[in-house]
Write a protein that holds these residues in place. Structure first.
Motif, PDB file in Angstrom:
ATOM      1  N   GLU A 159      39.812 -33.268 -39.356  1.00 13.56           N
ATOM      2  CA  GLU A 159      39.304 -32.682 -40.594  1.00 13.56           C
ATOM      3  C   GLU A 159      37.993 -33.331 -41.036  1.00 13.56           C
ATOM      4  O   GLU A 159      37.623 -33.276 -42.208  1.00 13.56           O
ATOM      5  CB  GLU A 159      40.366 -32.794 -41.688  1.00 13.56           C
ATOM      6  N   CYS A 160      37.295 -33.876 -40.069  1.00 13.76           N
ATOM      7  CA  CYS A 160      36.045 -34.576 -40.347  1.00 13.76           C
ATOM      8  C   CYS A 160      35.041 -33.674 -41.063  1.00 13.76           C
ATOM      9  O   CYS A 160      34.806 -32.538 -40.670  1.00 13.76           O
ATOM     10  CB  CYS A 160      35.457 -35.076 -39.026  1.00 13.76           C
ATOM     11  N   CYS A 161      34.499 -34.188 -42.101  1.00 17.91           N
ATOM     12  CA  CYS A 161      33.389 -33.568 -42.834  1.00 17.91           C
ATOM     13  C   CYS A 161      33.708 -32.212 -43.459  1.00 17.91           C
ATOM     14  O   CYS A 161      32.811 -31.447 -43.784  1.00 17.91           O
ATOM     15  CB  CYS A 161      32.161 -33.468 -41.937  1.00 17.91           C
ATOM     16  N   GLU A 162      34.988 -31.903 -43.618  1.00 17.19           N
ATOM     17  CA  GLU A 162      35.443 -30.697 -44.313  1.00 17.19           C
ATOM     18  C   GLU A 162      34.640 -29.442 -43.968  1.00 17.19           C
ATOM     19  O   GLU A 162      34.144 -28.738 -44.840  1.00 17.19           O
ATOM     20  CB  GLU A 162      35.427 -30.930 -45.820  1.00 17.19           C
ATOM     21  N   GLY A 163      34.507 -29.166 -42.692  1.00 13.44           N
ATOM     22  CA  GLY A 163      33.854 -27.926 -42.277  1.00 13.44           C
ATOM     23  C   GLY A 163      32.342 -27.990 -42.216  1.00 13.44           C
ATOM     24  O   GLY A 163      31.689 -26.960 -42.117  1.00 13.44           O
ATOM     25  N   HIS A 164      31.789 -29.170 -42.283  1.00 15.55           N
ATOM     26  CA  HIS A 164      30.336 -29.335 -42.161  1.00 15.55           C
ATOM     27  C   HIS A 164      30.051 -30.076 -40.861  1.00 15.55           C
ATOM     28  O   HIS A 164      29.782 -31.274 -40.855  1.00 15.55           O
ATOM     29  CB  HIS A 164      29.767 -30.105 -43.357  1.00 15.55           C
ATOM     30  N   LEU A 192      27.416 -38.320 -37.137  1.00 16.75           N
ATOM     31  CA  LEU A 192      28.293 -39.475 -36.995  1.00 16.75           C
ATOM     32  C   LEU A 192      28.593 -39.759 -35.527  1.00 16.75           C
ATOM     33  O   LEU A 192      28.638 -40.908 -35.101  1.00 16.75           O
ATOM     34  CB  LEU A 192      29.596 -39.257 -37.766  1.00 16.75           C
ATOM     35  N   ARG A 193      28.795 -38.716 -34.749  1.00 18.06           N
ATOM     36  CA  ARG A 193      29.058 -38.882 -33.320  1.00 18.06           C
ATOM     37  C   ARG A 193      27.855 -39.530 -32.627  1.00 18.06           C
ATOM     38  O   ARG A 193      28.026 -40.354 -31.739  1.00 18.06           O
ATOM     39  CB  ARG A 193      29.377 -37.536 -32.674  1.00 18.06           C
ATOM     40  N   SER A 198      31.138 -43.121 -25.458  1.00 20.26           N
ATOM     41  CA  SER A 198      30.596 -42.118 -24.556  1.00 20.26           C
ATOM     42  C   SER A 198      31.005 -40.734 -25.061  1.00 20.26           C
ATOM     43  O   SER A 198      32.171 -40.533 -25.413  1.00 20.26           O
ATOM     44  CB  SER A 198      31.135 -42.340 -23.148  1.00 20.26           C
ATOM     45  N   PRO A 199      30.091 -39.768 -25.091  1.00 22.21           N
ATOM     46  CA  PRO A 199      30.459 -38.420 -25.534  1.00 22.21           C
ATOM     47  C   PRO A 199      31.610 -37.820 -24.729  1.00 22.21           C
ATOM     48  O   PRO A 199      32.357 -36.995 -25.230  1.00 22.21           O
ATOM     49  CB  PRO A 199      29.178 -37.610 -25.335  1.00 22.21           C
ATOM     50  N   LEU A 226      33.963 -31.274 -31.422  1.00 20.61           N
ATOM     51  CA  LEU A 226      33.778 -30.987 -32.847  1.00 20.61           C
ATOM     52  C   LEU A 226      34.648 -29.790 -33.215  1.00 20.61           C
ATOM     53  O   LEU A 226      34.919 -28.937 -32.381  1.00 20.61           O
ATOM     54  CB  LEU A 226      32.312 -30.669 -33.143  1.00 20.61           C
ATOM     55  N   CYS A 227      35.026 -29.758 -34.490  1.00 19.54           N
ATOM     56  CA  CYS A 227      35.916 -28.681 -34.933  1.00 19.54           C
ATOM     57  C   CYS A 227      35.255 -27.320 -34.803  1.00 19.54           C
ATOM     58  O   CYS A 227      35.910 -26.323 -34.601  1.00 19.54           O
ATOM     59  CB  CYS A 227      36.365 -28.927 -36.373  1.00 19.54           C
TER      60      CYS A 227
END
Length: 124
Positions: A90-95, A102-103, A109-110, A116-117
């Motif tokens: 739920e990172c960043c509430e849809g942003h 942040l990543r 490592s990616p 991402l959501c």
């Protein structure tokens, strides 16, 4: 993932010995290690290591397979990736653009980061 599973994982890894053992097993990948090798690598008595490995297996953070008279342990990497996804879903509430920033700041490592959501907006 359920909260109970997540807290069980954290409780199991709250021991320094278990955290060291888990990280050692992560480095070994699919090969894993037998209990005696883990104990030797960490400088611990085998009986002490068996206690910790049993607790880790009960928490499902390691898998164990019988090989003759030995037990081979492997880090349960898929469970750990599920935990990371649970923590960040739920990172960043849809942003997603905030999550992408942040990543980029992470030292991970990616390849090991959960997706991402939703796709980040394209910048041109």
């Amino acid at each position: 993932m359920e909260k109970l599973i997540a807290t069980t994982i954290f409780e199991s890894l709250s021991s320094g010995i278990r955290l060291d053992a888990y990280r050692l097993l992560v480095r070994q990948g699919h090969t894993g290690m037998v209990a005696g090798e883990i104990a030797t690598a960490l400088g611990l008595p085998p009986t002490n290591m068996s206690f910790h490995l049993k607790a880790m297996a009960q928490a499902n953070i390691v898998t164990v397979e019988q090989e003759g008279r030995y037990m081979r342990y492997r880090a349960n990497l898929s469970l750990m990736l599920d935990l990371i996804a649970y923590l960040t879903e739920e990172c960043c509430e849809g942003h997603p653009e905030q999550c992408a920033d942040l990543r980029n700041q992470s030292s991970c490592s990616p390849a090991v980061l959960p997706p991402l959501c939703c796709p980040a907006p394209k910048t041109e």
